[in-house]
Design an enzyme around this catalytic site. Structure first.
Site, PDB file in Angstrom:
ATOM      1  N   HIS A  92       0.805  -1.234   0.000  1.00  0.00           N
ATOM      2  CA  HIS A  92       0.000   0.000   0.000  1.00  0.00           C
ATOM      3  C   HIS A  92       0.831   1.275   0.000  1.00  0.00           C
ATOM      4  CE1 HIS A  92      -0.009   1.478   4.311  1.00  0.00           C
ATOM      5  NE2 HIS A  92       0.391   0.235   4.548  1.00  0.00           N
ATOM      6  N   THR A 104      -4.215 -19.032   4.496  1.00  0.00           N
ATOM      7  CA  THR A 104      -4.551 -19.068   3.074  1.00  0.00           C
ATOM      8  C   THR A 104      -4.135 -17.749   2.431  1.00  0.00           C
ATOM      9  OG1 THR A 104      -6.381 -20.512   3.594  1.00  0.00           O
ATOM     10  CG2 THR A 104      -6.438 -19.434   1.436  1.00  0.00           C
ATOM     11  N   CYS A 149       0.972   6.852  13.286  1.00  0.00           N
ATOM     12  CA  CYS A 149       0.872   6.020  14.483  1.00  0.00           C
ATOM     13  C   CYS A 149       1.017   6.843  15.750  1.00  0.00           C
ATOM     14  CB  CYS A 149       1.946   4.938  14.478  1.00  0.00           C
ATOM     15  SG  CYS A 149       2.337   4.332  12.848  1.00  0.00           S
TER      16      CYS A 149
HETATM   17  C1  LIG Z   1       4.132   1.942   6.577  1.00  0.00           C
HETATM   18  C2  LIG Z   1       5.405   1.444   7.115  1.00  0.00           C
HETATM   19  C3  LIG Z   1       5.476   0.231   7.816  1.00  0.00           C
HETATM   20  C4  LIG Z   1       4.250  -0.589   8.138  1.00  0.00           C
HETATM   21  O1  LIG Z   1       3.705  -1.173   6.998  1.00  0.00           O
HETATM   22  P1  LIG Z   1       2.211  -1.765   7.070  1.00  0.00           P
HETATM   23  O2  LIG Z   1       2.049  -2.466   5.770  1.00  0.00           O
HETATM   24  O3  LIG Z   1       1.311  -0.585   7.203  1.00  0.00           O
HETATM   25  O4  LIG Z   1       2.174  -2.681   8.238  1.00  0.00           O
HETATM   26  C5  LIG Z   1       6.715  -0.211   8.241  1.00  0.00           C
HETATM   27  N1  LIG Z   1       7.825   0.505   7.997  1.00  0.00           N
HETATM   28  C6  LIG Z   1       7.800   1.675   7.336  1.00  0.00           C
HETATM   29  C7  LIG Z   1       9.061   2.392   7.076  1.00  0.00           C
HETATM   30  C8  LIG Z   1       6.589   2.181   6.880  1.00  0.00           C
HETATM   31  O5  LIG Z   1       6.571   3.348   6.237  1.00  0.00           O
END
Ligand SMILES: *Cc1c(COP(=O)(O)O)cnc(C)c1O
Length: 395
Positions: free
Chosen positions: A201, A237, A324
């Site tokens: 994402h 899965t 976060c």
């Molecule tokens: C967004 C991010 C994550 C976490 O990824 P998720 O797919 O949202 O769990 C970890 N490390 C960094 C550097 C990020 O930018």
């Protein structure tokens, strides 16, 4: 609305969305099933694995699909720590400005397994010093985990040099490349990386899917127990449509990488040039070694949350610190790590652009932001103290 929060998440591309929908329709079988419906899904998933491996320069057998960046980071750390402990190695080297998926896992392992953790300084420019890494590695070191590019201030670490040092010292090297994959020239083989985390994402793929690359010869720790998926190392899965959409998004990102960088750099630099003209403001992190879409600034005398709310009301979506930490009153650990005092770190703003942002977006931000900062300062008691000399300016 101007969306300038692409480090938090990106919009799924039209292509990735199409692939996702088609795959959900066609590949709905369980890849572990032996019948045709299952094996059709399995074949599509293995094709996606091979394409992802080609894009990142690793072997398909080194690609483990996960639920995203956080899971990959957790699995990587535990993989190195658990195998290290078996050989009597109980030390990990990381940095002060890692993502919490790394830092909180390390804290947990300190308590749970009694490991020792050294967190390297990232200095004012948001970069580690390779010679300090070299000094921190001991006979007991099982792992070095250093992020490729920081999610808040966008600084890019000297990954090639770090990889070389780790290889020379025979220590496993993990990098959280969630902000780098599809944006920088990520090469698992060239940079001597042993484990690498990525998340779909962050490059216009779907949420809830990612990968952990684990070099052959390193035995993965099983974080999720159950079935024999992912060579027995990650049960559940498989998210086949998510995996296919991730492969499509990564292919597009890697193909368009140079063109997107050329589009983003002048936009980023225009923002930095214009916005640092605001009195008592400063750019966070090195200007050169930073992601092409990242701008992170501190403004004295104001509070990040208020800035975000006013920008939002003016059609600009950005972020302060990381998604976060917003909602808590603690200032960003990243800004503290680069030496910003608490009161300055509170007034931070991250604008993270993607290929979808335009020069008009940037001009609108350059017009609105200085007005919003001025307004907030006009009603800020902190700013009044700074202006009257009662408190001292730090920027
Ligand atoms: C967004 C991010 C994550 C976490 O990824 P998720 O797919 O949202 O769990 C970890 N490390 C960094 C550097 C990020 O930018």
């Amino acid at each position: 609305m101007i969306y300038a929060d692409n480090a938090a998440t990106t919009r799924m591309s039209e292509h990735a969305l199409q692939v996702y929908i088609e795959s959900a329709n066609q590949h709905w079988g369980n890849p572990s099933s032996l019948h045709l419906t299952g094996q059709t899904a399995k074949a599509a998933m293995e094709d996606a694995r091979a394409r992802i491996a080609t894009l990142l320069h690793c072997d398909p057998r080194e690609v483990y699909f996960t639920s995203g960046g956080s899971e990959s980071d957790n699995q990587a750390i535990r993989t190195a720590v658990m195998s290290g402990l078996k050989k009597g190695k109980n030390h990990v080297v990381s940095t002060k400005f890692e993502h919490h998926a790394i830092l909180h896992t390390l804290t947990q392992l300190e308590k749970e397994q009694g490991i020792r953790v050294t967190l390297l300084d990232v200095h004012e420019d948001g970069l580690i010093r390779p010679e300090e890494l070299r000094e921190a590695i001991t006979e007991e070191t099982a792992l070095v985990s250093i992020m490729y590019a920081n999610n808040e201030i966008g600084t890019i670490q000297p990954i090639h040099e770090i990889g070389k040092i780790c290889r020379e010292k025979k220590v496993l090297f993990h990098t959280d490349a969630v902000q780098a994959a599809g944006i920088l020239d990520v090469d698992f083989a060239r940079d001597d990386i042993d484990m690498l985390s990525l998340s779909a994402h962050k490059f216009h793929g779907p949420k809830g899917v990612g990968a952990l690359l684990i070099r052959r010869g390193v035995v993965p720790y099983t974080l999720i127990n159950g079935g024999a998926q992912e060579r027995g190392k990650r049960a559940g899965t498989e998210n086949v449509p998510g995996i296919l959409a991730m492969a499509a998004a990564l292919e597009d990102a890697v193909r368009d990488r140079e063109a997107k960088t050329a589009h983003l750099l002048p936009l980023r630099d225009r923002l930095i040039d214009q916005l640092t003209k605001i009195p008592h403001s400063a750019l966070n992190g090195d200007r050169e070694h930073r992601l092409p879409g990242n701008v992170n600034l501190c403004f004295e005398g104001i509070e990040g949350e208020s800035l975000l709310l006013l920008l939002d009301a003016n059609g600009i979506e950005a972020s302060s610190g990381s998604a976060c930490t917003s909602g808590s009153l603690d200032p960003s650990h990243v800004l503290l790590a680069i030496g910003r005092p608490h009161e300055v770190a509170h007034g931070s703003l991250r604008l993270s652009l993607s290929g979808e942002n335009t020069a008009e977006d940037v001009e609108k931000i350059c017009e609105i932001l200085p007005q919003v900062v001025e307004y907030l300062r006009s009603i800020s008691p902190v700013w009044k103290d700074l202006e009257s000399g009662k408190a001292e300016h730090r920027l």
